[in-house]
Design an enzyme around this catalytic site. Sequence first.
Site, PDB file in Angstrom:
ATOM      1  N   THR A  65       3.249  25.753  -1.203  1.00 10.44           N
ATOM      2  CA  THR A  65       1.788  25.795  -1.289  1.00 10.44           C
ATOM      3  C   THR A  65       1.317  27.068  -1.981  1.00 10.44           C
ATOM      4  OG1 THR A  65       1.653  24.551   0.753  1.00 10.44           O
ATOM      5  CG2 THR A  65      -0.335  25.710   0.074  1.00 10.44           C
ATOM      6  N   GLU A 106      -2.983  27.768  10.532  1.00  9.61           N
ATOM      7  CA  GLU A 106      -2.764  27.602   9.096  1.00  9.61           C
ATOM      8  C   GLU A 106      -2.459  28.932   8.429  1.00  9.61           C
ATOM      9  OE1 GLU A 106      -2.034  24.740   8.614  1.00  9.61           O
ATOM     10  OE2 GLU A 106      -3.580  23.727   7.432  1.00  9.61           O
TER      11      GLU A 106
END
Lengths: 315, 315
Positions: free
Chosen positions: B183, B130
Amino acid sequence: MKAIKVFAPATVANVSCGYDVLGFAVNAPGDEVIMQLNDSGKVTLESITGDDGRLPRDPARNTVSAVVINYLQALGVEQGISIELHKKMPFGSGLGSSAASAVAGLIGINELMGAPLSREQLLPFAMEGERLACGNAHADNVAPALIGGLVLIRSYNPLDVVKLPVPASLACALVYPHVEIQTKEARQILKTHIPLHDAVTQWGNVAGLVAGFCMNDLGLISRSMQDVVIEPVRAMLIPYFYELKEIALHQQALGFGISGSGPSVFALCTGLQTAQRVVDAISARLSEAGIQSTTFVSEINQNGPLITSMQPALD
Amino acid sequence: MKAIKVFAPATVANVSCGYDVLGFAVNAPGDEVIMQLNDSGKVTLESITGDDGRLPRDPARNTVSAVVINYLQALGVEQGISIELHKKMPFGSGLGSSAASAVAGLIGINELMGAPLSREQLLPFAMEGERLACGNAHADNVAPALIGGLVLIRSYNPLDVVKLPVPASLACALVYPHVEIQTKEARQILKTHIPLHDAVTQWGNVAGLVAGFCMNDLGLISRSMQDVVIEPVRAMLIPYFYELKEIALHQQALGFGISGSGPSVFALCTGLQTAQRVVDAISARLSEAGIQSTTFVSEINQNGPLITSMQPALD
């Protein structure tokens, strides 16, 4: 005439990370109220014991009688009631003293009137008692005092109160150091804005604490009892707070925190013996520093108030 | 040589009020990875489908291969692996696409190596994936992708991940509107400080949501799915967000919110039929506004990734 004796429990609001949304009831201490119907058409305060004369004697201003007056008005009933209040717990201590009085009074009058309202329906009356006592109609003491157990106040608008499961092995250690803190002041020193990062940490812990209670996971309860928002501010009002916390955790408490807005502190423990060791060690440390304290050890109260006697006329 | 095919699920992070601490996995969509051992001593990306050529082809930079490289390094093993990645879900969509790739890769390599690590032990590797994909080693997608169900990330330091029970009747409606949100940008528009009052509202709802899941109380889940902190800020990035929410609730969704940082939206529903009605109504409204969308309907994934095939050599 019909009479009743009711015990209502002390409560621990906030429960570490659950500021303003969590509270639980204990089996001791608490308040005892004796109420008797009469023909006077008035609510009277016959006697108050255990308060050193510090609580108001005016029925409209004392929590226990004020909530009874409100209740009777809401029902549209004119009913004479005499009330005796026996404070069997300290007040101004962060243990939900006014909540215990309000709940004992409401359970008493409701039973005497034939229980027309459910405990949930009594909650708004108890919250009004809190407004009278401390200027804020909060529910995190009155709700657990009224329905027992660990209670989540999910929302105030609309009011949404959820009773959560409590692991049977849990015990609570309470220590009230004899120093005074005003709830209003304890609220005023809080910041109005907090870092988002801290808020996330806090709701992670609140989520963990609730999950721990629901899933009977004592380790998770223990890990979640961390308050990064309120405790760091209020701890300074409580002498030796972090040292007392260390002592409690050293004695195997699952977690330790401020009860309500203090100055009482609480620990959740596995079993009464551990809780006893915790209060002994903490009160010894306070005593060393010249601070007297009162201690209580009990299970989590699962059922709320207790009607200890109900008769056509009490002896 | 030994080969494996793994499916890893899409995930909904945040779950309305649970910003950065909650996430759940769904049964569809997800990523499929096919991995085969070989003698090259190198990790290679043989092919990627379903990404329109937009994902990096460099094994050190693509999430699926990068986590495998890290895993092998940590084990001190030099092993040749060829990887095929079949993206069967949109990416940059708020559905945990990079998490699905990382988890599929890690489950695949771990199985091929004889499963020396548990799923919990794989979590830090997935979190590093991530970090590579979006600059932040968050766990609210990878943890549910890896262990399934609804997952609470109680704490990052130390990492404390708790799998919560999920009512069996729950279904999830997902709609990905074809608009793009980064994001990083979605995080940057958030305020660094929030009112304490809002934080309390939020942790009341987080507590209610967790209790609702644990106690199988769909009404409580529904009442608790309210986000007063993140959604009001991010909703502006999603076209017609509040109108879509109204549509979902009108179709009897229990609750509606932004999936991760968007632009996908999700609804929790009782049963697949309701979820289907929700996605149909939402995609119709988006279509009216000239916005294409992709929809998914599935149960909550209870078990995480699925090894769909494992053979000495895949056909």
